[in-house]
Every structure is written in structure tokens, then in C-alpha cells.
Design an enzyme around this catalytic site. Structure first.
Site, PDB file in Angstrom:
ATOM      1  CG  PHE A  48     -32.637  35.989 -67.953  1.00 29.75           C
ATOM      2  CD1 PHE A  48     -33.167  34.925 -68.670  1.00 29.75           C
ATOM      3  CD2 PHE A  48     -33.375  37.167 -67.858  1.00 29.75           C
ATOM      4  CE1 PHE A  48     -34.412  35.027 -69.288  1.00 29.75           C
ATOM      5  CE2 PHE A  48     -34.616  37.284 -68.468  1.00 29.75           C
ATOM      6  CZ  PHE A  48     -35.131  36.210 -69.185  1.00 29.75           C
ATOM      7  CG  HIS A  49     -28.470  36.341 -62.074  1.00 27.61           C
ATOM      8  ND1 HIS A  49     -29.180  37.501 -62.306  1.00 27.61           N
ATOM      9  CD2 HIS A  49     -28.543  36.132 -60.738  1.00 27.61           C
ATOM     10  CE1 HIS A  49     -29.646  37.960 -61.171  1.00 27.61           C
ATOM     11  NE2 HIS A  49     -29.274  37.152 -60.194  1.00 27.61           N
ATOM     12  CB  ALA A  50     -27.292  30.554 -60.940  1.00 23.58           C
ATOM     13  NE  ARG A  95     -31.113  33.558 -59.098  1.00 21.26           N
ATOM     14  CZ  ARG A  95     -30.837  33.773 -57.819  1.00 21.26           C
ATOM     15  NH1 ARG A  95     -31.151  34.910 -57.261  1.00 21.26           N
ATOM     16  NH2 ARG A  95     -30.167  32.881 -57.119  1.00 21.26           N
TER      17      ARG A  95
END
Ligand code: TYD
Length: 136
Positions: A48-50, A95
Site C-alpha cells: 500500500f505504497h509507492a 504496490r
């Protein structure tokens, strides 16, 4: 979206298998950090981040899992189920990791040391970031 899923050199014989990769030869960056995710709870979703700059290779060295990749305009899911293959995840890619099999181990090779400032942790911030980047 271009998915870079790569088979690494593997030496296999009757006694077992050995997979190897070399920085700047098999992967396009020097590895500054390695981490691995394991003991993963059933049904867990992670990520839950980029990242703004970070480059990574994800290798499911035991079991399998699914990686969701979102570049702001397209979403793709990639299954990782072999210790001899790696998925490249570059900057500007949201992702999520899920569908981990029991006992799965996900190894990550990273191009930089840990830096919380390189993370984009809110999906709306990611969408805004992608829009800003497209203007440049
Ligand atoms: P995070 O990257 O959010 O994990 P995931 O993407 O698998 O959900 O990291 C979880 C926590 O671990 C967070 O508090 C930051 C810390 N962490 C480090 O201190 N160093 C590292 O190299 C990594 C990857 C995480």
C-alpha cells in the site's frame, strides 16, 4: 505498463538448485538493502505504497504470492511462485502484496537504504504525484 519479470541464472542438478544474480549485471542497480517478509498472516495484504526513487526486485524465495502493480493508469497483478524469478518494481509504482501461501517468504533487493521520505503512503497522494510527474 511493462512488467519486468526476470529469470535468474540457476544451477540445478540432482542434489538441488542454486540461483544467483549480480548487481549491475543481472539487475540494473547496486543493492544497498535486503529485507524479507515472512510469518505472513492468512489473507494479509501488505505494501500500500509507492516510492519516488527506490528500485526493487521482489523474489518469492519460498511459496507464492501476488503483487498488484498500479502505475496510476493501469493495474496489473503478477504471481510470483519461483525462487529463480524476480519482479522489478521501479519508482512511481503503487504496490500491494497479497495471496501469500502458507509459509511464503518474499525477499526484496533494494537500491537504497531505508528512507521514509521516499515513501508515498496515501493512494490519493500517489495519484497527485503521478499527475505532477506527467506535467514535467
Ligand atoms: P513497510 O515498507 O510499510 O512494509 P510493507 O510494504 O511490507 O507493508 O515497512 C513496515 C515497517 O518496517 C515500517 O514501520 C518501516 C519499517 N522498515 C524499516 O525500518 N526498514 C526497512 O528496510 C523496511 C522495508 C521497513
Amino acid at each position: 505498463m511493462k512488467i519486468v519479470k526476470q529469470h535468474f541464472h540457476t544451477n540445478k542438478n540432482d542434489t538441488g538448485s542454486l540461483t544467483f544474480l549480480e548487481a549491475m549485471r543481472d539487475i540494473p542497480f547496486m543493492v544497498k538493502r535486503i529485507y524479507y517478509i515472512y510469518d505472513i498472516a492468512k489473507e494479509a495484504r501488505r505494501g500500500f505504497h509507492a516510492h519516488k526513487e527506490l528500485e526493487q526486485y521482489l523474489i518469492c524465495i519460498h511459496g507464492e504470492c501476488t503483487i498488484l502493480l498500479d502505475d496510476g493508469s493501469e493495474v496489473r497483478e503478477v504471481n510470483l511462485n519461483s525462487p529463480s524469478e524476480g519482479l522489478y518494481v521501479g519508482p512511481g509504482m503503487w504496490r500491494e502484496m497479497h495471496a501469500f501461501s502458507h509459509g511464503a517468504v518474499l525477499l526484496v533487493l533494494a537500491s537504497e537504504y531505508y528512507d521514509e521520505n521516499d515513501y508515498i503512503r496515501k493512494y490519493q497522494d500517489f495519484c497527485n504525484y503521478i499527475k505532477e510527474m506527467a506535467k514535467k
